[in-house]
Structure formats: C-alpha cells, structure tokens
Design a protein around this motif. Structure first.
Motif, mmCIF file in Angstrom:
data_model
loop_
_atom_site.group_PDB
_atom_site.id
_atom_site.type_symbol
_atom_site.label_atom_id
_atom_site.label_comp_id
_atom_site.label_asym_id
_atom_site.label_seq_id
_atom_site.Cartn_x
_atom_site.Cartn_y
_atom_site.Cartn_z
ATOM 1 N N SER A 172 0.780 -1.269 -0.056
ATOM 2 C CA SER A 172 0.087 -0.030 -0.049
ATOM 3 C C SER A 172 0.948 1.165 0.005
ATOM 4 N N SER A 173 2.091 1.393 0.497
ATOM 5 C CA SER A 173 3.175 2.474 0.420
ATOM 6 C C SER A 173 3.270 2.796 -0.825
ATOM 7 N N GLU A 174 3.571 1.712 -1.723
ATOM 8 C CA GLU A 174 4.109 1.883 -3.228
ATOM 9 C C GLU A 174 2.655 2.571 -3.937
ATOM 10 N N ILE A 175 1.681 2.089 -3.628
ATOM 11 C CA ILE A 175 0.343 2.695 -4.266
ATOM 12 C C ILE A 175 0.159 4.073 -3.778
ATOM 13 N N GLU A 176 0.480 4.387 -2.614
ATOM 14 C CA GLU A 176 0.445 5.754 -1.913
ATOM 15 C C GLU A 176 1.304 6.505 -2.558
ATOM 16 N N ALA A 177 2.382 6.190 -2.891
ATOM 17 C CA ALA A 177 3.506 6.891 -3.433
ATOM 18 C C ALA A 177 2.948 7.282 -4.780
ATOM 19 N N SER B 270 0.409 9.794 -4.962
ATOM 20 C CA SER B 270 0.664 11.118 -4.276
ATOM 21 C C SER B 270 1.701 11.746 -5.431
ATOM 22 N N LEU B 271 2.431 11.120 -6.249
ATOM 23 C CA LEU B 271 3.267 11.760 -7.225
ATOM 24 C C LEU B 271 2.176 12.276 -8.370
ATOM 25 N N GLY B 272 0.918 11.285 -8.640
ATOM 26 C CA GLY B 272 0.116 12.093 -9.752
ATOM 27 C C GLY B 272 -0.687 13.231 -9.014
ATOM 28 N N LEU B 273 -1.009 13.079 -7.934
ATOM 29 C CA LEU B 273 -1.762 14.435 -7.244
ATOM 30 C C LEU B 273 -0.735 15.540 -7.315
ATOM 31 N N ARG B 274 0.457 15.361 -6.944
ATOM 32 C CA ARG B 274 1.399 16.575 -6.897
ATOM 33 C C ARG B 274 1.672 17.221 -8.261
ATOM 34 N N GLY C 216 -5.456 21.670 -2.223
ATOM 35 C CA GLY C 216 -6.265 20.624 -1.747
ATOM 36 C C GLY C 216 -5.554 19.168 -2.279
ATOM 37 N N LEU C 217 -5.040 19.379 -3.576
ATOM 38 C CA LEU C 217 -4.424 17.811 -4.113
ATOM 39 C C LEU C 217 -3.098 17.860 -3.250
ATOM 40 N N TRP C 218 -2.480 19.099 -3.353
ATOM 41 C CA TRP C 218 -1.092 18.883 -2.834
ATOM 42 C C TRP C 218 -1.166 18.109 -1.230
#
Length: 191
Positions: free
Chosen positions: A31-36, A39-43, A126-128
């Motif tokens: 799940s940490s890899e998916i979150e990363a 997170s990159l896409g949202l950034r 908000g996305l950041w």
C-alpha cells in the motif's frame, strides 16, 4: 479436478498460463507503493493547477491595469504601430476587439480571471495536501468545463485546445479512479 470450476475461466482452460493482469498488479503492491504513486500523480496535477493559477493572476493584473484609459489607449497605439507583417489580420482583429470592449470591460475580465484563479488554487492546494474533498472538487470543476472545451476544440481547432482537452479528461479519469478507492480509516488519538 473438481476445484477447477472455482477458478476464473481463462485460468481453468490454461492452467499453465498464470499471469497477472495490470489491474491485478495493484492488489499485490504494498500500500505504501500505491500511495507513493498516487501522491506523485496528485502532486503533478497540483503543479499544473498552480501554473494555471499564476497565469490567470497575470491576466487579472493586466486587465486591471487596462482599466485606466491612458494605459488602454497606449496599448492600442502600440498594437497599431507594431512593425510586423500581419498576413492574417490577427493584430487588427485584436485592436477592433479591444476598441469594442473599451477599458471598462476589463474589470469583468479581471474579476473572472481572479475567480478562476481562486478555484484552481483551491484545487491545487487541496490536491497537494492529499485531501479527499479536493479530488472530488477537481473532478467536478474540471469535468464541468469539458463540454465547453470539446466544443471549442471542434469549432475552433488548435493543437493547444486539443492538448488542454486531453489533459483535463485524463485528470478527471485519474482523479475519479483515486477518489473511488477505499480509504483507510483515520486514527484519532485521545491524548
């Protein structure tokens, strides 16, 4: 052999071809890899929204500066006397449009530009910060403009309009996928 009916059809017919599809891959990723990845896409989307915010603020500042009649007439004079070859009359169309608008219309242009800048800034921040509400807010705000962008891309085609349309559709699809994923419950401390 009786257990084969419980397996997916493609595996039951070809047991030697146990392959993982792309959609199954996220199930095995930590799940940490998916979150990363999310997170990159949202950034990236947040940075895109920040660039749009800055551009709209520049437009608003320019519009508010053109409210003053002397600056407005100076701009018209400058456009009329540009030493450029104007093969398609674009400069004269711009001069005519500005003369029709007059300096008083730039108040509305500035206010609208600031309004959109505020929306884009809200989405980007908000996305950041990875806020779930920002994902849905961006989907609604960006998705609501897609029909207009589609019309503009078809009626007055430019590559820039098409690129903006494709980018916004991709953003909406990506954010819907992320927003629809289950969220782990937030732990609150009672300290």
């Amino acid at each position: 052999m009786a257990f084969l009916f419980l397996l997916p059809l493609d595996f039951a017919s070809h047991p030697a071809s146990l392959t993982m599809t792309h959609s199954d891959h996220h199930l095995t990723q930590p799940s940490s890899e998916i979150e990363a990845q999310h997170s990159l896409g949202l950034r990236i989307i947040a940075i895109y929204k920040a660039i749009k915010t800055v551009c709209l603020i520049v437009v608003a500042v320019a519009a508010f500066r053109l409210i003053q009649p002397d600056r407005f007439h100076h701009l018209l004079h400058w456009l009329e006397h540009l030493p450029l070859t104007d093969s398609n009359g674009l400069r004269w169309k711009l001069v005519d449009l500005l003369e029709q608008m007059g300096p008083s219309k730039f108040v509305a242009v500035g206010i609208v530009a600031l309004g959109y800048a505020a929306i884009f800034a809200t989405e980007g921040i908000g996305l950041w910060l990875r806020k779930h509400w920002a994902e849905w807010f961006t989907v609604i705000a960006t998705g609501s403009l897609i029909p207009l962008e589609l019309y503009e891309s078809v009626a007055h085609f430019t590559w820039l309009k098409l690129a903006a349309l494709v980018a916004n559709v991709a953003i909406v699809v990506y954010l819907v996928r992320i927003a629809m994923q289950p969220r782990p419950p937030k732990h609150t401390s009672d300290t």
